[in-house]
Design an enzyme around this catalytic site. Structure first.
Site, short mmCIF file in Angstrom:
data_model
loop_
_atom_site.label_atom_id
_atom_site.label_comp_id
_atom_site.label_asym_id
_atom_site.label_seq_id
_atom_site.Cartn_x
_atom_site.Cartn_y
_atom_site.Cartn_z
N GLU A 1 50.36 35.36 43.06
CA GLU A 1 50.45 34.51 42.05
C GLU A 1 51.96 33.60 42.20
O GLU A 1 52.56 33.54 41.37
CB GLU A 1 50.34 35.09 40.65
CG GLU A 1 49.31 35.88 40.45
CD GLU A 1 49.23 36.63 39.11
OE1 GLU A 1 50.13 36.58 38.31
OE2 GLU A 1 48.24 37.30 38.68
N ASN B 1 47.47 36.09 46.80
CA ASN B 1 46.45 36.19 45.84
C ASN B 1 46.81 35.34 44.77
O ASN B 1 47.91 35.12 44.16
CB ASN B 1 46.34 37.60 45.63
CG ASN B 1 45.27 37.97 44.59
OD1 ASN B 1 44.30 37.88 44.69
ND2 ASN B 1 45.75 39.00 43.71
N HIS C 1 39.08 35.79 37.20
CA HIS C 1 39.34 36.31 35.57
C HIS C 1 38.62 35.28 35.14
O HIS C 1 39.34 34.09 34.65
CB HIS C 1 40.68 36.39 35.31
CG HIS C 1 41.47 37.71 36.02
ND1 HIS C 1 41.03 38.98 35.88
CD2 HIS C 1 42.53 37.63 36.93
CE1 HIS C 1 41.77 39.71 36.44
NE2 HIS C 1 42.54 39.19 37.14
N GLU D 1 39.68 40.16 41.81
CA GLU D 1 40.14 40.85 40.41
C GLU D 1 38.84 40.29 39.43
O GLU D 1 39.38 39.97 38.45
CB GLU D 1 41.40 40.31 39.77
CG GLU D 1 42.26 40.72 40.86
CD GLU D 1 43.69 40.29 40.33
OE1 GLU D 1 44.02 40.16 39.18
OE2 GLU D 1 44.86 40.39 41.21
N ASP E 1 36.49 39.39 36.79
CA ASP E 1 35.95 40.03 35.29
C ASP E 1 35.45 38.77 34.49
O ASP E 1 36.07 37.91 34.88
CB ASP E 1 36.95 40.75 34.43
CG ASP E 1 38.19 40.36 34.46
OD1 ASP E 1 38.71 39.25 34.36
OD2 ASP E 1 39.30 41.26 34.11
O1 9MR Z 1 45.60 45.51 35.25
C1 9MR Z 1 47.18 45.27 35.19
C2 9MR Z 1 47.21 45.76 33.93
O2 9MR Z 1 47.10 47.10 33.78
C3 9MR Z 1 48.94 45.29 33.73
O3 9MR Z 1 49.39 45.87 32.33
C4 9MR Z 1 49.05 43.81 34.06
C5 9MR Z 1 50.68 43.69 33.88
O4 9MR Z 1 51.10 42.71 34.58
O5 9MR Z 1 48.60 43.77 35.20
C6 9MR Z 1 47.26 43.89 35.34
O6 9MR Z 1 46.73 43.11 36.49
C7 9MR Z 1 47.00 42.18 36.91
C8 9MR Z 1 46.88 41.99 38.34
O7 9MR Z 1 48.02 42.90 39.14
C9 9MR Z 1 47.49 40.44 39.27
N1 9MR Z 1 46.44 39.63 38.28
C10 9MR Z 1 46.40 39.62 36.79
C11 9MR Z 1 45.97 41.13 36.54
C12 9MR Z 1 45.55 41.14 34.99
O8 9MR Z 1 46.59 41.10 34.27
#
Ligand code: 9MR
Length: 406
Positions: free
Chosen positions: A221, A262, A298, A326, A328
């Site tokens: 990001e 990513n 997402h 990722e 969803d």
């Molecule tokens: O799934 C992850 C969640 O459990 C955490 O609380 C969150 C905190 O930043 O991160 C989530 O995963 C993220 C991923 O690492 C990067 N892209 C967005 C994902 C969803 O927030």
């Protein structure tokens, strides 16, 4: 001395040199058939039952602490070569078996350590006809792996790696450098550019060195939604060079690992996708290593971008692979039959886009079940984003996935 004796001596020396694993290289573990000795100055250290590694110095699981005054170190320039090994393809009509039959490397899912005590959940997670790849949702992030400077903890990540290995699933490492889930010793350390360079090199080098032969989201990001660079400690201290530093450290630590950048909201035509395309062009033009772009995906039901396939093709035209990392697709609750039917179509369209792009290597859902989705706690009133419901039953979305791979 006869020439033949010299030759034999030389051959013995060469084979001894080849027989030893290099610094950061694998030197043991279940299934390991290679060398079990390490080059001078390193010690073969048991990381977990599946993985022993040649670490600098004497046997220890904790790399040396780097103080903030340390000058930049160059990561190992000739690391061991490993490759992402692809398990045999399962047969049948489940999601991963169909993805493999369609020529992809995997259909996978994120998972998290706390979920691994849920036996019903784990039973589905472990079935490699459904999932051929795992991503750790949290346990390889900076706050989990280097909570204090120079003190590495691999326990959580190792648990997920072992879960994957036992079930013939490949891993995506996630992630080396990200503004979020970053310990305050990094974000508030007041480091100079030279110090932060060293810190990134040590972090990415150690992580990728430990988790050999994977696919890694090295940079996560880097952009704001308007396509400008995200303001964080890395960019503010090092400018865009932090991307080079992280990628080079990862490549040096394991030349066989696929290294990715990513991000989200790069799945549609617009400023952010353009910035990512330009970054890849720029890295390639300067010879900075990068193998792939992860499109997080997402999405919102009914709003899957129609440009997804074309964007992926624009990336692969630059000489990188892509993956959907990722996926969803959330909806405003309560779920209705109409929303679930639209979600089925949406999942089908996303999978079809990957299937149609030869450089798209696979698709990962950001956990397979609504039981453990990150969505409801982040987007108030929204949820039901995954292909399995909170009772671990398949939703119409799952049929969309299998229909698209078929
Ligand atoms: O799934 C992850 C969640 O459990 C955490 O609380 C969150 C905190 O930043 O991160 C989530 O995963 C993220 C991923 O690492 C990067 N892209 C967005 C994902 C969803 O927030």
């Amino acid at each position: 001395m006869k020439l033949s004796a010299i030759f034999l001596g030389l051959a013995a020396y060469v084979s001894l040199a080849i027989a030893q694993s290099q610094e950061w290289g694998q030197c043991g573990g279940i299934g390991w058939a290679g060398s079990t000795t390490c080059v001078s100055g390193t010690a073969c250290t048991v990381i977990n039952p599946y993985y022993s590694q040649c670490l600098p110095g004497t046997a220890s699981t904790t790399p040396p602490v780097i103080t903030p005054t340390t000058t930049p170190t160059t990561p190992p320039s000739t690391g061991p070569t490993s490759t992402v090994s692809i398990p045999p393809s399962p047969t049948g009509t489940n999601s991963n078996a169909l993805a493999r039959a369609a020529g992809k490397l995997y259909f996978g899912t994120a998972t998290d350590n706390s979920e691994l005590s849920d036996t019903a959940y784990v039973a589905i997670l472990s079935d490699n006809t459904y999932f051929g790849q795992l991503s750790p949702a949290n346990s390889m992030k900076w706050d989990a792996t280097e909570p204090e400077q120079g003190v590495f903890t691999f326990t959580g990540g190792d648990q997920i790696v072992n879960q994957a290995k036992v079930h013939g699933q490949i891993m995506r490492g996630h992630n080396c450098v990200w503004y979020n889930q970053l310990p305050s010793w990094v974000s508030n350390g007041g480091f100079t550019a030279a110090q932060l360079t060293s810190i990134i090199q040590n972090h990415c080098g150690t992580l990728v060195g430990h988790y050999q032969g994977q696919i890694w989201d090295v940079v996560n990001e880097p952009f704001n939604d308007d396509g400008t660079w995200r303001s964080d400690v890395f960019y503010n201290t090092l400018g865009t060079s932090y991307v080079d530093i992280a990628l080079q450290a990862a490549r040096a630590a394991d030349p066989g690992t696929k290294i990715y950048i990513n991000d989200y909201n790069i799945e549609m035509t617009g400023a952010k996708a353009t910035s990512m395309l330009n970054l890849i062009k720029n890295l390639k033009s300067r010879g900075i290593p990068v193998d792939g772009v992860g499109l997080q995906c997402h999405f919102i039901v009914g709003e899957v971008p129609t440009s997804l396939q074309s964007i992926m093709q624009q990336f692969t035209a630059l000489g990188v692979e892509v993956a959907i990392t990722e996926l969803d697709i959330r909806m405003t609750l309560p779920a209705t039959n109409a929303l679930l039917a639209q979600q089925e179509t949406d999942y089908k369209n996303v999978i079809s886009a990957c299937k149609a792009v030869s450089g798209c290597v696979g698709v990962t859902v950001w956990d397979y079940t609504d039981k453990y989705s990150w969505v409801p706690s982040t987007f108030s009133g929204q949820g039901e984003a995954c292909p399995w419901d909170a009772n671990l039953q398949k939703k119409p979305a799952y049929s969309g996935i299998t229909a698209a791979w078929s």
